[in-house]
Motif scaffolding. Structure first.
Motif, short mmCIF file in Angstrom:
data_model
loop_
_atom_site.label_atom_id
_atom_site.label_comp_id
_atom_site.label_asym_id
_atom_site.label_seq_id
_atom_site.Cartn_x
_atom_site.Cartn_y
_atom_site.Cartn_z
N ALA A 32 -41.09 111.47 47.97
CA ALA A 32 -39.95 110.31 49.62
C ALA A 32 -38.70 109.79 48.77
O ALA A 32 -37.71 109.27 49.35
N LEU A 33 -38.48 109.23 47.02
CA LEU A 33 -37.34 109.40 46.64
C LEU A 33 -37.71 109.33 45.43
O LEU A 33 -38.28 109.89 44.40
N MET A 52 -29.36 119.63 43.67
CA MET A 52 -30.26 119.96 44.83
C MET A 52 -30.09 119.71 45.94
O MET A 52 -29.95 119.96 47.10
N ARG A 53 -27.79 119.20 46.42
CA ARG A 53 -27.77 119.59 47.44
C ARG A 53 -27.85 120.68 48.08
O ARG A 53 -27.34 121.06 49.09
N LEU A 61 -33.53 115.39 49.70
CA LEU A 61 -34.64 113.55 49.24
C LEU A 61 -32.75 113.18 48.59
O LEU A 61 -32.47 113.62 48.39
N PRO A 62 -33.74 111.59 49.01
CA PRO A 62 -32.83 110.18 48.90
C PRO A 62 -33.15 110.56 47.06
O PRO A 62 -33.90 110.73 46.59
N VAL A 63 -32.00 110.29 46.69
CA VAL A 63 -31.73 110.46 44.89
C VAL A 63 -30.59 108.32 44.93
O VAL A 63 -29.53 108.53 45.12
N VAL A 64 -31.23 108.13 43.61
CA VAL A 64 -30.63 107.08 43.66
C VAL A 64 -30.80 106.94 41.75
O VAL A 64 -31.50 107.11 41.28
#
Length: 112
Positions: A32-33, A52-53, A61-64
C-alpha cells in the motif's frame, strides 16, 4: 523502524536489503505504501523511484522518501522527482505515523 511500525498495529513492514531486491518484492506483494531511504546501496532512492515510475506494475505505488538531507532544497528536489512525501531524519514519530496513516487509509478507500 520495525518497532515503530509494530506499535502501529495492523501494518506489516517488509524490509529489503537493496533497491533491486525491493523492486522484486514489490512486484510480488503489491504494498500500500513504500518507505524508501534515499541513500540505498546499489541504486539510490531516486534511481529506484525512476525505475518504479517506468514499471506499469509499480508506477502507481505511493513512495515516501526518508532522508537525512533535510534542507528545503533537498525536500523540494525529492517532491519534484516524484516522491509522494519526504520525511527527514531523525524521524519525527508523529509525522511518520501520520504520513503512513494517510497513505494506508487512502489505499483502503477510507478518508484520512
Amino acid at each position: 523502524m520495525e518497532d515503530i511500525i509494530e506499535e502501529m498495529g495492523e501494518i506489516t513492514l517488509q524490509i529489503a536489503p537493496s533497491a533491486e531486491i525491493g523492486l522484486e518484492i514489490m512486484r510480488h506483494c503489491s504494498p500500500a505504501l513504500v518507505l524508501m531511504d534515499v541513500h540505498l546501496p546499489g541504486m539510490n532512492g531516486y534511481q529506484t523511484l525512476e525505475a518504479m515510475r517506468r514499471d506499469p506494475q509499480l508506477q502507481a505505488l505511493p513512495v515516501v522518501a526518508l532522508s537525512a538531507n533535510a534542507l528545503p532544497g533537498d525536500i523540494k528536489r525529492g517532491l519534484e522527482a516524484g516522491f509522494n512525501g519526504y520525511l527527514t531524519k531523525p524521524l519525527e514519530l508523529d509525522k511518520l505515523e501520520a504520513t503512513i496513516a494517510q497513505f494506508i487509509q487512502t489505499a483502503s478507500g477510507k478518508e484520512p
